[in-house]
Scaffold this motif. Structure first.
Motif, short mmCIF file in Angstrom:
data_model
loop_
_atom_site.label_atom_id
_atom_site.label_comp_id
_atom_site.label_asym_id
_atom_site.label_seq_id
_atom_site.Cartn_x
_atom_site.Cartn_y
_atom_site.Cartn_z
N ALA A 34 4.80 -9.34 5.80
CA ALA A 34 4.33 -10.05 7.00
C ALA A 34 2.72 -9.99 6.91
N ALA A 35 1.83 -9.01 6.37
CA ALA A 35 0.56 -9.11 6.20
C ALA A 35 0.13 -10.10 5.37
N MET A 36 0.73 -10.17 4.00
CA MET A 36 0.55 -11.47 3.36
C MET A 36 0.81 -12.84 3.76
N HIS A 37 1.87 -12.78 4.47
CA HIS A 37 2.26 -14.16 4.85
C HIS A 37 1.10 -14.45 5.71
N ALA A 38 0.72 -13.85 6.82
CA ALA A 38 -0.39 -14.21 7.74
C ALA A 38 -1.73 -14.53 7.15
N ILE A 69 -4.79 -5.91 -0.62
CA ILE A 69 -3.59 -5.33 0.38
C ILE A 69 -3.88 -3.75 0.23
N SER A 70 -3.74 -3.23 1.32
CA SER A 70 -4.04 -1.57 1.39
C SER A 70 -2.89 -1.20 2.41
N HIS A 71 -2.79 0.15 2.59
CA HIS A 71 -1.61 0.74 3.30
C HIS A 71 -2.31 2.10 3.81
N HIS A 72 -1.93 2.34 5.13
CA HIS A 72 -2.39 3.77 5.64
C HIS A 72 -1.41 4.18 6.70
N GLU A 73 -1.28 5.29 7.16
CA GLU A 73 -0.42 5.82 8.03
C GLU A 73 -1.06 5.97 9.38
N GLU A 74 -0.62 5.59 10.44
CA GLU A 74 -1.20 5.40 11.85
C GLU A 74 -0.49 6.58 12.71
N TRP A 75 -1.50 7.34 13.18
CA TRP A 75 -0.84 8.29 14.14
C TRP A 75 -0.41 7.52 15.29
N ALA A 88 -3.94 -7.03 4.63
CA ALA A 88 -3.96 -7.62 3.51
C ALA A 88 -5.33 -8.45 4.10
N ALA A 89 -5.73 -8.98 2.77
CA ALA A 89 -7.34 -9.60 3.04
C ALA A 89 -7.30 -10.67 1.80
N ALA A 90 -8.05 -11.96 2.25
CA ALA A 90 -8.59 -12.80 1.22
C ALA A 90 -9.91 -13.57 1.61
#
Length: 227
Positions: A34-38, A69-75, A88-90
Motif C-alpha cells: 500500500a505504501a509503495m502503490h501510493a 522503504i522503511s518499517h517501524h512498530e507503532e505503539w 515508502a518514499a521517492a
C-alpha cells in the motif's frame, strides 16, 4: 633583496540564474504494498511534470535517483499489540531556469499530501560562473599587487616584482548563501493552487591567491665630504 608575501582576494556578484528543488513523495501504510502503490502514483506525476518542464525549456535538467522503504512498530495503547507501519518514499530533483514556472509547480504539488518540497538551491549557469570566477581571479591578482606595493613603500623598498603565485588551500570559488536581496517567498492565488513568487538574491563567486614578491632596498647616494 626582500621577499614580500601577500594574499589577494576578490568577490564577484551575479543574480541567480538556476534554482534546484527536490520534491519527495512519501506515504505510510499498514503494508509495504500500500505504501509503495501510493508513492508510485505520486512519483509518476512528478516525473511527468519534470519531463514537461524540461521539454518546454523551463527546466534545464531533472533526475529521479532516490527511492526507499522503511518499517517501524507503532505503539497503539496500553495492553495493545504494536502496529506495523511501512513508509515508502521517492524523490525527483529538477533544475529550473524559469523561476515563475518553479513557483507555480511548487504551489501545485504542495496540495498533495504525498508530496514534500525541500529547500531551493540557487546557483549560476555554468557559463556565468566561469566568467565571474575568471574576473574574480584577475581582481585578486590586482589586489595582491596593490598590497605588496603598499608594504614595499612603507618599508622603503623599490617596486615589488612577482616571484611566485599560488592558490591558498582548496577553496574553489562558488555560489554561497544569497546576500543583499534575500530570496523572497509569497503566496499568490491561482486556479490550480497557490503559486509561490520567487526572487533569488545575488550569489557570490570568490577568488583568493597567494603571491610572493621580491623588492630591492632603495639605494641612497652619499656625497663625498670635502677636505
Amino acid at each position: 633583496m626582500v621577499e614580500i608575501t601577500v594574499c589577494g582576494s576578490a568577490v564577484e556578484r551575479a543574480a541567480a540564474e538556476r534554482a534546484t528543488v527536490t520534491v519527495q513523495s512519501r506515504w505510510s501504510a499498514p503494508s509495504p504494498e500500500a505504501a509503495m502503490h501510493a508513492v508510485a502514483e505520486a512519483h509518476d506525476r512528478l516525473v511527468t511534470d519534470a519531463e514537461a518542464h524540461e521539454a518546454e525549456g523551463a527546466a534545464e535538467s531533472w533526475h529521479a535517483d532516490r527511492v526507499w522503504i522503511s518499517h517501524h512498530e507503532e505503539w497503539v495503547g496500553e495492553g495493545q499489540p504494536r502496529r506495523s507501519v511501512y513508509t515508502a518514499a521517492a524523490a525527483v530533483t529538477v533544475r529550473f531556469r524559469d523561476f515563475e514556472a518553479l513557483g507555480t509547480w511548487i504551489g501545485r504539488v504542495g496540495l498533495h499530501q504525498t508530496h514534500e518540497v525541500g529547500g531551493i538551491q540557487w546557483s549560476l549557469s555554468d557559463a556565468t560562473e566561469r566568467q565571474r570566477a575568471r574576473a574574480a581571479r584577475t581582481r585578486a591578482i590586482a589586489d595582491a599587487v596593490e598590497r605588496a606595493g603598499d608594504y614595499a613603500a612603507a618599508a622603503g623598498l623599490g617596486a615589488p616584482v612577482i616571484d611566485a603565485i599560488q592558490e591558498p588551500g582548496t577553496m574553489p570559488p562558488g555560489p554561497v548563501a544569497p546576500k543583499g536581496r534575500m530570496a523572497a517567498m509569497a503566496m499568490e492565488a491561482a486556479d490550480a493552487g497557490p503559486a509561490v513568487s520567487l526572487e533569488a538574491g545575488e550569489l557570490e563567486v570568490r577568488a583568493a591567491v597567494e603571491v610572493r614578491f621580491v623588492a630591492d632596498a632603495l639605494r641612497h647616494d652619499r656625497g663625498s665630504a670635502g677636505d
